[in-house]
Write an enzyme that holds these catalytic residues in place. Sequence first.
Site, short mmCIF file in Angstrom:
data_model
loop_
_atom_site.label_atom_id
_atom_site.label_comp_id
_atom_site.label_asym_id
_atom_site.label_seq_id
_atom_site.Cartn_x
_atom_site.Cartn_y
_atom_site.Cartn_z
N GLY A 9 8.31 51.36 -58.21
CA GLY A 9 8.71 49.99 -58.44
C GLY A 9 9.44 49.29 -57.31
N ASP A 10 9.75 50.00 -56.23
CA ASP A 10 10.52 49.34 -55.16
C ASP A 10 10.25 49.98 -53.81
OD1 ASP A 10 12.24 47.48 -54.07
OD2 ASP A 10 14.07 48.56 -54.59
N LEU A 11 8.99 50.20 -53.50
CA LEU A 11 8.63 50.80 -52.21
C LEU A 11 8.63 49.72 -51.13
CD1 LEU A 11 5.86 53.30 -53.34
CD2 LEU A 11 8.15 53.86 -52.51
#
Length: 380
Positions: A232-234
């Site tokens: 979700g937050d690469l």
Amino acid sequence: MSAGNGCQPQALTKPTFGETEAAELVARVFGLKVAWIRPLPSYDDQNFHVRVSRNEDLAEDADEYVLKITNSEDSQEPDLIEAQTQAMMFLSAEGFPSATPYLTKDGNIMSLESGGERSHGPGNTKYMVRLLSYLPGTPLARIATNAQIFYEIGKLAASLDKALAERFHHPSVKSLHRSQFIWNLANIPLLDQYIYALGQNEYRAIVEQVIEQFKGKVIPKLSSFRACINHGDLNDHNILVDSSSDSLENPQYRVSGILDFGDMSYGYYVFEVAIVIMYMMVESSDPLHVGGHVLAGFESVVPLTEEERGALFLLVSGRFAQSLVIAAHTALRYPENTEYLMTTAKTGWKRLVAMVEVGQAAVEEMWFEAARAYADPMAA
């Protein structure tokens, strides 16, 4: 860059531990003597780079860690933090470059502690504390990116999601069903209640258009997308790389670290590739072509369906809207952290405007043609 598990990111309290207090925390909770400690940038948690000495007589006998102090709201959900930490441990065991926790003196992976209340009152707020292994490498944000690393990151994202979806079965995983989580791409409609933070920003109408198109064209199709667990937050600050070649003209990179699992949630494979494309576009010198390289890497592991591909443009646009709106909202609450919070906004608005101006059909043609070239170089 989490903003709490609910749709009320303003309810969280960011920890405000000083360096001395954080060092004392490491000693008391983990039984380690701190040699030095330095703050690390963060969104709504608090992180410190910590070097500890195992032997007072041997300065070189030391280890490095990240002390992670979770914001007050997420700290009230131990199952969620347990799931994130267990996922990190699982991925590390699977060969992914993920951090692992150093156990507390009581043998636990985390501990609920009070403190860090310099600006928020009497110190009654509780924060979940973990000590994670420090991963080597350079943040992607600090290197000149190229097609090769975009492909590798796309491939990594798909491999990570696939491993979690197929082989991660810890009991805490149920906590990743975060139906009102503001950073889950399914929740773009929740941005309506935060868009006021943009004020009379000249680009506000574009965000409003993205939200409405998302409601009409993406939400009805969600049930047809293949579900999985998303990191979700690469983004380019959460991916560490090192060079795998000595060539200065055409450097080759490999991913050496995956950071910050705080935005993990159940979602869809297409969400992850859209999030990666968006963040890789932010600092790229050729942003509109980035998506093809990321997509090719992702589809080398998990090919998208036609319906998933058809939603990709609006999902990338939606992530830009999320990042820009939530950052503006959070900056109003924590003005002292504005510079970090607005990192994406510095170029994010330009990238979103460029996508909208060029149009969905033309952007998709660039992405899909570039992806085809990887699968069939002769066709390109």
